[in-house]
Scaffold this motif. Structure first.
Motif, mmCIF file in Angstrom:
data_model
loop_
_atom_site.group_PDB
_atom_site.id
_atom_site.type_symbol
_atom_site.label_atom_id
_atom_site.label_comp_id
_atom_site.label_asym_id
_atom_site.label_seq_id
_atom_site.Cartn_x
_atom_site.Cartn_y
_atom_site.Cartn_z
ATOM 1 N N VAL A 71 -15.632 1.616 20.422
ATOM 2 C CA VAL A 71 -15.240 3.165 20.928
ATOM 3 C C VAL A 71 -17.041 3.039 21.997
ATOM 4 O O VAL A 71 -17.839 2.751 21.716
ATOM 5 N N GLU A 72 -16.620 3.070 23.183
ATOM 6 C CA GLU A 72 -17.262 3.161 23.780
ATOM 7 C C GLU A 72 -17.667 4.939 24.423
ATOM 8 O O GLU A 72 -16.320 5.965 24.360
ATOM 9 N N PHE A 73 -18.329 6.055 24.556
ATOM 10 C CA PHE A 73 -18.541 7.155 24.463
ATOM 11 C C PHE A 73 -20.242 7.635 25.209
ATOM 12 O O PHE A 73 -20.701 7.069 25.267
ATOM 13 N N ILE A 74 -19.339 8.579 25.468
ATOM 14 C CA ILE A 74 -20.932 8.986 26.159
ATOM 15 C C ILE A 74 -20.987 10.343 25.899
ATOM 16 O O ILE A 74 -20.265 11.291 25.772
ATOM 17 N N ARG B 12 -21.895 1.485 23.518
ATOM 18 C CA ARG B 12 -20.617 0.924 22.448
ATOM 19 C C ARG B 12 -20.943 0.909 21.447
ATOM 20 O O ARG B 12 -22.030 0.134 20.554
ATOM 21 N N SER B 13 -19.849 1.861 20.627
ATOM 22 C CA SER B 13 -20.447 1.253 19.619
ATOM 23 C C SER B 13 -19.692 0.250 18.173
ATOM 24 O O SER B 13 -17.524 0.257 18.782
ATOM 25 N N ARG B 14 -19.427 0.517 17.778
ATOM 26 C CA ARG B 14 -18.713 -1.446 16.547
ATOM 27 C C ARG B 14 -18.297 -0.490 15.243
ATOM 28 O O ARG B 14 -19.053 0.623 14.258
ATOM 29 N N ASP C 4 -22.259 0.216 13.798
ATOM 30 C CA ASP C 4 -23.689 -0.213 14.356
ATOM 31 C C ASP C 4 -23.148 0.258 15.902
ATOM 32 O O ASP C 4 -22.197 0.576 16.623
ATOM 33 N N GLY C 5 -24.063 0.196 17.628
ATOM 34 C CA GLY C 5 -23.535 0.278 18.803
ATOM 35 C C GLY C 5 -24.821 -0.708 19.912
ATOM 36 O O GLY C 5 -25.851 -0.412 19.409
#
Length: 132
Positions: free
Chosen positions: A93-96, A111-113, A125-126
């Motif tokens: 999931v990519e977020f700001i 960009r989290s894994r 992690d990300g």
């Protein structure tokens, strides 16, 4: 317990109790159904300083021993940019996330894994980019 009419900090537009609150307030009984829901609920947990939930949803392989909150941090908003289901047990999931610390605005772009184990999603992690 979450107030039913309070807006969820994750920015979904839904009430906290019907959105992330149900996951954060009942980790044992109500796991987040997907990686994006877990990421949104973790953002909400940071806003509400729910240390136990954050640590419980952090994968054991990368979980820090302690988690402290900076009282000078004010969370301002979350924008989910992308979500990718890699397979049944892996997602990104990519977020700001925007916040202010000691009067300075910061944008945390990640960009989290995530991994799914025993029916539960965990943050692993990300790749992080922070910009002031």
């Amino acid at each position: 317990m979450a107030v039913p009419s309070a807006a969820c900090p994750c920015g979904s537009g839904r009430a906290l109790a019907a959105c992330c609150g149900r996951f954060v307030d009942d980790f044992d009984g109500t796991p987040a159904p997907d990686a994006e829901s877990l990421m949104r609920s973790r953002y909400t947990a940071f806003v509400r300083e729910r240390r136990a939930y954050l640590l419980a949803t952090w994968h054991a392989s990368t979980r820090p021993p302690e988690l402290e909150f900076d009282p000078a941090t004010k969370w301002l908003g979350l924008d989910v940019r992308d979500r990718t289901l890699i397979d049944e047990a892996h997602a990104e999931v990519e977020f700001i996330a925007r916040y202010r610390i000691a009067g300075r605005a910061v944008r945390l772009h990640e960009r989290s894994r995530f991994v799914r184990e025993d029916g539960r999603w965990f943050y692993v992690d990300g790749d992080l980019r922070t910009r002031s």
